[in-house]
Design a protein around this motif. Structure first.
Motif, PDB file in Angstrom:
ATOM      1  N   THR A 505      -5.155 -14.109   6.128  1.00 59.00           N
ATOM      2  CA  THR A 505      -5.275 -13.373   7.382  1.00 59.00           C
ATOM      3  C   THR A 505      -4.888 -11.914   7.178  1.00 59.00           C
ATOM      4  O   THR A 505      -4.117 -11.580   6.267  1.00 59.00           O
ATOM      5  CB  THR A 505      -4.379 -13.988   8.463  1.00 59.00           C
ATOM      6  OG1 THR A 505      -3.004 -13.840   8.063  1.00 59.00           O
ATOM      7  CG2 THR A 505      -4.692 -15.457   8.663  1.00 59.00           C
ATOM      8  N   ASP A 506      -5.421 -11.043   8.027  1.00 60.24           N
ATOM      9  CA  ASP A 506      -5.088  -9.618   7.947  1.00 60.24           C
ATOM     10  C   ASP A 506      -3.592  -9.393   8.122  1.00 60.24           C
ATOM     11  O   ASP A 506      -2.992  -8.523   7.474  1.00 60.24           O
ATOM     12  CB  ASP A 506      -5.859  -8.833   9.013  1.00 60.24           C
ATOM     13  CG  ASP A 506      -7.305  -8.596   8.613  1.00 60.24           C
ATOM     14  OD1 ASP A 506      -7.697  -9.035   7.504  1.00 60.24           O
ATOM     15  OD2 ASP A 506      -8.053  -7.986   9.398  1.00 60.24           O
ATOM     16  N   GLU A 507      -2.978 -10.185   9.002  1.00 59.70           N
ATOM     17  CA  GLU A 507      -1.538 -10.035   9.241  1.00 59.70           C
ATOM     18  C   GLU A 507      -0.745 -10.337   7.969  1.00 59.70           C
ATOM     19  O   GLU A 507       0.180  -9.596   7.606  1.00 59.70           O
ATOM     20  CB  GLU A 507      -1.102 -10.974  10.367  1.00 59.70           C
ATOM     21  CG  GLU A 507       0.373 -10.870  10.718  1.00 59.70           C
ATOM     22  CD  GLU A 507       0.771 -11.832  11.830  1.00 59.70           C
ATOM     23  OE1 GLU A 507       1.977 -11.888  12.147  1.00 59.70           O
ATOM     24  OE2 GLU A 507      -0.114 -12.527  12.362  1.00 59.70           O
ATOM     25  N   SER A 508      -1.098 -11.418   7.289  1.00 61.87           N
ATOM     26  CA  SER A 508      -0.374 -11.779   6.066  1.00 61.87           C
ATOM     27  C   SER A 508      -0.650 -10.782   4.944  1.00 61.87           C
ATOM     28  O   SER A 508       0.240 -10.457   4.160  1.00 61.87           O
ATOM     29  CB  SER A 508      -0.756 -13.195   5.617  1.00 61.87           C
ATOM     30  OG  SER A 508      -2.137 -13.276   5.284  1.00 61.87           O
ATOM     31  N   ILE A 509      -1.884 -10.260   4.875  1.00 59.95           N
ATOM     32  CA  ILE A 509      -2.218  -9.276   3.841  1.00 59.95           C
ATOM     33  C   ILE A 509      -1.401  -8.008   4.049  1.00 59.95           C
ATOM     34  O   ILE A 509      -0.880  -7.423   3.090  1.00 59.95           O
ATOM     35  CB  ILE A 509      -3.731  -8.964   3.862  1.00 59.95           C
ATOM     36  CG1 ILE A 509      -4.534 -10.197   3.447  1.00 59.95           C
ATOM     37  CG2 ILE A 509      -4.051  -7.789   2.921  1.00 59.95           C
ATOM     38  CD1 ILE A 509      -6.031 -10.038   3.601  1.00 59.95           C
ATOM     39  N   LYS A 510      -1.281  -7.575   5.285  1.00 57.19           N
ATOM     40  CA  LYS A 510      -0.510  -6.350   5.575  1.00 57.19           C
ATOM     41  C   LYS A 510       0.945  -6.515   5.144  1.00 57.19           C
ATOM     42  O   LYS A 510       1.546  -5.607   4.565  1.00 57.19           O
ATOM     43  CB  LYS A 510      -0.597  -6.036   7.070  1.00 57.19           C
ATOM     44  CG  LYS A 510       0.065  -4.719   7.469  1.00 57.19           C
ATOM     45  CD  LYS A 510      -0.174  -4.419   8.935  1.00 57.19           C
ATOM     46  CE  LYS A 510       0.521  -3.138   9.348  1.00 57.19           C
ATOM     47  NZ  LYS A 510       0.004  -1.943   8.647  1.00 57.19           N
ATOM     48  N   ILE A 511       1.512  -7.694   5.369  1.00 55.30           N
ATOM     49  CA  ILE A 511       2.891  -7.957   4.960  1.00 55.30           C
ATOM     50  C   ILE A 511       3.022  -7.910   3.444  1.00 55.30           C
ATOM     51  O   ILE A 511       3.975  -7.332   2.894  1.00 55.30           O
ATOM     52  CB  ILE A 511       3.353  -9.333   5.503  1.00 55.30           C
ATOM     53  CG1 ILE A 511       3.453  -9.294   7.028  1.00 55.30           C
ATOM     54  CG2 ILE A 511       4.686  -9.739   4.886  1.00 55.30           C
ATOM     55  CD1 ILE A 511       3.702 -10.648   7.660  1.00 55.30           C
ATOM     56  N   LEU A 512       2.058  -8.512   2.729  1.00 54.48           N
ATOM     57  CA  LEU A 512       2.092  -8.533   1.265  1.00 54.48           C
ATOM     58  C   LEU A 512       2.051  -7.119   0.692  1.00 54.48           C
ATOM     59  O   LEU A 512       2.776  -6.788  -0.247  1.00 54.48           O
ATOM     60  CB  LEU A 512       0.920  -9.348   0.714  1.00 54.48           C
ATOM     61  CG  LEU A 512       0.896 -10.845   1.032  1.00 54.48           C
ATOM     62  CD1 LEU A 512      -0.352 -11.496   0.462  1.00 54.48           C
ATOM     63  CD2 LEU A 512       2.143 -11.535   0.483  1.00 54.48           C
ATOM     64  N   VAL A 513       1.185  -6.295   1.268  1.00 53.42           N
ATOM     65  CA  VAL A 513       1.027  -4.931   0.761  1.00 53.42           C
ATOM     66  C   VAL A 513       2.278  -4.102   1.016  1.00 53.42           C
ATOM     67  O   VAL A 513       2.743  -3.365   0.147  1.00 53.42           O
ATOM     68  CB  VAL A 513      -0.214  -4.272   1.395  1.00 53.42           C
ATOM     69  CG1 VAL A 513      -0.306  -2.803   0.991  1.00 53.42           C
ATOM     70  CG2 VAL A 513      -1.487  -5.003   0.985  1.00 53.42           C
ATOM     71  N   GLU A 514       2.832  -4.220   2.183  1.00 54.43           N
ATOM     72  CA  GLU A 514       3.982  -3.390   2.550  1.00 54.43           C
ATOM     73  C   GLU A 514       5.244  -3.747   1.764  1.00 54.43           C
ATOM     74  O   GLU A 514       6.069  -2.883   1.472  1.00 54.43           O
ATOM     75  CB  GLU A 514       4.258  -3.513   4.049  1.00 54.43           C
ATOM     76  CG  GLU A 514       3.236  -2.778   4.911  1.00 54.43           C
ATOM     77  CD  GLU A 514       3.550  -2.878   6.392  1.00 54.43           C
ATOM     78  OE1 GLU A 514       4.329  -3.794   6.774  1.00 54.43           O
ATOM     79  OE2 GLU A 514       3.016  -2.078   7.165  1.00 54.43           O
ATOM     80  N   ARG A 515       5.415  -5.006   1.407  1.00 51.47           N
ATOM     81  CA  ARG A 515       6.654  -5.425   0.747  1.00 51.47           C
ATOM     82  C   ARG A 515       6.629  -5.166  -0.753  1.00 51.47           C
ATOM     83  O   ARG A 515       7.675  -5.207  -1.401  1.00 51.47           O
ATOM     84  CB  ARG A 515       6.910  -6.904   1.003  1.00 51.47           C
ATOM     85  CG  ARG A 515       6.148  -7.825   0.072  1.00 51.47           C
ATOM     86  CD  ARG A 515       6.472  -9.273   0.267  1.00 51.47           C
ATOM     87  NE  ARG A 515       5.793 -10.086  -0.733  1.00 51.47           N
ATOM     88  CZ  ARG A 515       5.616 -11.381  -0.636  1.00 51.47           C
ATOM     89  NH1 ARG A 515       6.057 -12.024   0.442  1.00 51.47           N
ATOM     90  NH2 ARG A 515       5.005 -12.046  -1.590  1.00 51.47           N
ATOM     91  N   ASN A 516       5.448  -4.899  -1.322  1.00 52.01           N
ATOM     92  CA  ASN A 516       5.323  -4.818  -2.769  1.00 52.01           C
ATOM     93  C   ASN A 516       5.726  -3.443  -3.274  1.00 52.01           C
ATOM     94  O   ASN A 516       5.189  -2.428  -2.851  1.00 52.01           O
ATOM     95  CB  ASN A 516       3.881  -5.120  -3.185  1.00 52.01           C
ATOM     96  CG  ASN A 516       3.782  -5.461  -4.648  1.00 52.01           C
ATOM     97  OD1 ASN A 516       4.192  -4.687  -5.497  1.00 52.01           O
ATOM     98  ND2 ASN A 516       3.236  -6.625  -4.941  1.00 52.01           N
ATOM     99  N   ARG A 517       6.680  -3.399  -4.189  1.00 51.85           N
ATOM    100  CA  ARG A 517       7.178  -2.125  -4.710  1.00 51.85           C
ATOM    101  C   ARG A 517       6.106  -1.336  -5.448  1.00 51.85           C
ATOM    102  O   ARG A 517       6.171  -0.121  -5.538  1.00 51.85           O
ATOM    103  CB  ARG A 517       8.340  -2.386  -5.662  1.00 51.85           C
ATOM    104  CG  ARG A 517       9.591  -2.932  -4.986  1.00 51.85           C
ATOM    105  CD  ARG A 517      10.696  -3.106  -6.001  1.00 51.85           C
ATOM    106  NE  ARG A 517      11.871  -3.713  -5.418  1.00 51.85           N
ATOM    107  CZ  ARG A 517      12.968  -4.002  -6.112  1.00 51.85           C
ATOM    108  NH1 ARG A 517      13.013  -3.730  -7.398  1.00 51.85           N
ATOM    109  NH2 ARG A 517      13.999  -4.554  -5.517  1.00 51.85           N
TER     110      ARG A 517
END
Length: 528
Positions: A505-517
């Motif tokens: 989902t777009d919501e989960s993708i956004k979380i993955l991108v934001e948390r990744n150093r």
């Protein structure tokens, strides 16, 4: 990782066990296994490949009066044998089965008549003899990948420390197996190493002076219908690619083992006191070895979970469907995945090669998914294209106008160039993709709409300059820090596109991108 080795032993064919030849088995993950025999398994080193007619010999050699000096002969060539199975026994008495062997004469001494026969081997089965191809029935295959433990993130090891009593308690209970999915008749599981204690030690109450508990995590493929080994190996390679995408770094196959039932004969005492031999199936562990085109020493890379694109826990509830989507999309967007995986596995590539791979992958993805054209091709052909052709047709040739005319070759080249001019340029494709995924990027990842346009233009100009080797444009292309930022941002865009294809989902993708150093080095427009 699969380790290189060289082992000496003796070798024979299942249907000719009396012909035993010494030789050397060598293996490297990149090139696979090779068997070099000191001698031959065959009675002749040559095979007939045809007939030669009317060979003329000199008269002093063929000089029977009244007879012609013309004759015919058989044409010979060195043998190139193909063997399904070659059996072997190493110097340490380990049984070996070589499966699918392609041979050739490596060198031949005509004086001694002693050949060196070499075979390329597709599969090596260690610790077992399979007499026939139909005997190769693997009930399951377990694969150990580098960094898989960190990606899965489940441990059955517990440590309790009591500073007051100066004691440490360690315990291990394997986590429960995790069923992923069923592909065809093959069942995929995440499994964990069992508790193994040698019965000799437990029975005699051994005293321990050191303790080492290591949990190993595997992808296990259950094969109840005895599917060919190729099906299992293809699946484990696809999972390796999937893991490398998830980790953003290449994973490598460390070890592959299988389980097979082997028939043994055992003496059984009958009621009358006589002994008879009865057959029973015993489960045997087999070590499986084969070459890998995408081999990398990734186990040496220090890879932490916080630098991975996504973890098992992020897709735990639907990993099976995500992996199935990966398999399907890998076929649908084959050029895209090939370029991405080549960049991941070839970590030592120069930066500008990585940049070219990723931007080409994005162009291929957009073309395949959206096509993209400025105008319908039928309208273009009836309108503007027709006008272009009329101008070219009426434009004077070199023979009529030496100063301004064009050659027939140039005229035909222009016809070819304007034929497909309705397709989007790379810059337009990048703008569309960036606009599509922009809401999933961290705040100020690129900047304003104007910055997005600048990014697309700089990336496109740099690709064209690096591809077409125009000296002037090459001087203006991005380099150094700016090139790294372009490559980095393009990679993020491609990853987001593919995560969507895997039905995240777009919501989960956004979380993955934001948390990744890894995404802290986002693109910024040049200061000038």
């Amino acid at each position: 990782m699969l380790e290189e080795f060289v082992s000496l032993g003796k070798w024979w064919l299942p249907n000719k066990p009396e012909v035993v030849v010494p030789g050397k088995l060598s293996f490297s993950p990149e090139s696979g296994a090779t068997l070099e025999l000191i001698g031959s398994l065959y009675s002749s080193q040559f095979e007939e490949i045809g007939q030669v007619e009317d060979i003329a010999f000199p008269n002093e050699i063929f000089s029977i009066e009244g007879e012609s000096n013309l004759t015919s002969a058989v044409r010979l060539d060195f043998i190139k044998p193909e063997e399904i199975i070659i059996l072997g026994l190493l110097d340490n008495n380990e049984e070996i089965t070589l499966y699918r062997c392609s041979g050739r004469i490596k060198n031949f001494e005509f004086v001694k008549g002693r050949p060196t026969l070499s075979f390329n081997v597709e599969y090596v089965f260690r610790k077992i003899h399979f007499e026939y191809e139909q005997d190769i029935k693997l009930k399951s295959i377990s694969v150990q990948y580098s960094h898989l433990e960190k990606w899965v993130g489940k441990s059955g090891i517990e440590v309790f420390v009591s500073q007051e009593e100066n004691k440490i308690w360690m315990s291990y209970q394997p986590p429960s197996n995790i069923h992923l999915t069923k592909i065809g008749s093959l069942d995929l599981y995440i499994t964990f190493s069992p508790v193994c204690v040698h019965p000799f030690y437990s029975y005699f109450g051994a005293i321990y002076y050191n303790a080492n508990i290591e949990q190993k995590t595997y992808l296990t493929i259950q094969n109840p219908c005895n599917q060919p080994i190729d099906d299992c190996v293809n699946l484990l390679i696809k999972f390796s690619d999937f893991l490398s995408f998830a980790m953003t770094k290449a994973t490598s196959v460390i070890k592959v083992t299988g389980k097979a039932d082997v028939i043994h004969e055992k003496p059984v005492k009958q009621a009358n006191g006589d002994f008879t031999l009865e057959k029973e199936a015993r489960e045997t562990q087999v070590i499986i070895i084969f070459g890998l085109w995408n081999f990398t020493k990734s186990s040496e890379i220090n890879l932490s979970p916080d630098k991975m694109l996504f973890l098992f826990s992020d897709v735990e509830n639907n990993l099976g469907s995500v992996f199935e989507a990966w398999i399907n999309k890998r076929e649908e967007y084959e050029p895209v995945f090939d370029l991405l995986m080549a960049t991941i596995y070839a970590s030592s590539l120069y930066l500008h090669y990585k940049f070219l791979n990723i931007i080409q992958a994005l162009e291929a993805y957009h073309t395949s998914k959206y096509e993209g054209s400025y105008q319908d091709r039928k309208i273009y052909k009836k309108g503007l294209y027709k006008k272009f052709i009329e101008v070219l047709r009426d434009f004077p040739s070199e023979s009529d106008d030496q100063e301004n005319g064009i050659s027939d070759e140039f005229r035909n080249a222009l016809k070819g160039k304007i034929k497909d001019q309705t397709r989007f340029t790379l810059e337009t494709r990048l703008k569309e993709l960036l606009s599509d995924v922009f809401s999933l990027l961290p705040n100020n990842f690129i900047g304003s709409v104007k910055d997005r346009e600048l990014f697309s233009r700089r990336a496109s100009e740099t690709r064209n300059a690096l591809t077409h080797h125009d000296k002037e444009k090459r001087q203006q292309a991005a380099r150094g820090r700016e090139l790294f930022q372009l490559f980095h941002t393009l990679t993020v865009i491609l990853q987001i596109c593919l995560l969507r294809e895997l039905n995240l989902t777009d919501e989960s993708i956004k979380i993955l991108v934001e948390r990744n150093r890894a995404y802290q080095n986002e693109w910024r427009p040049p200061s000038n």
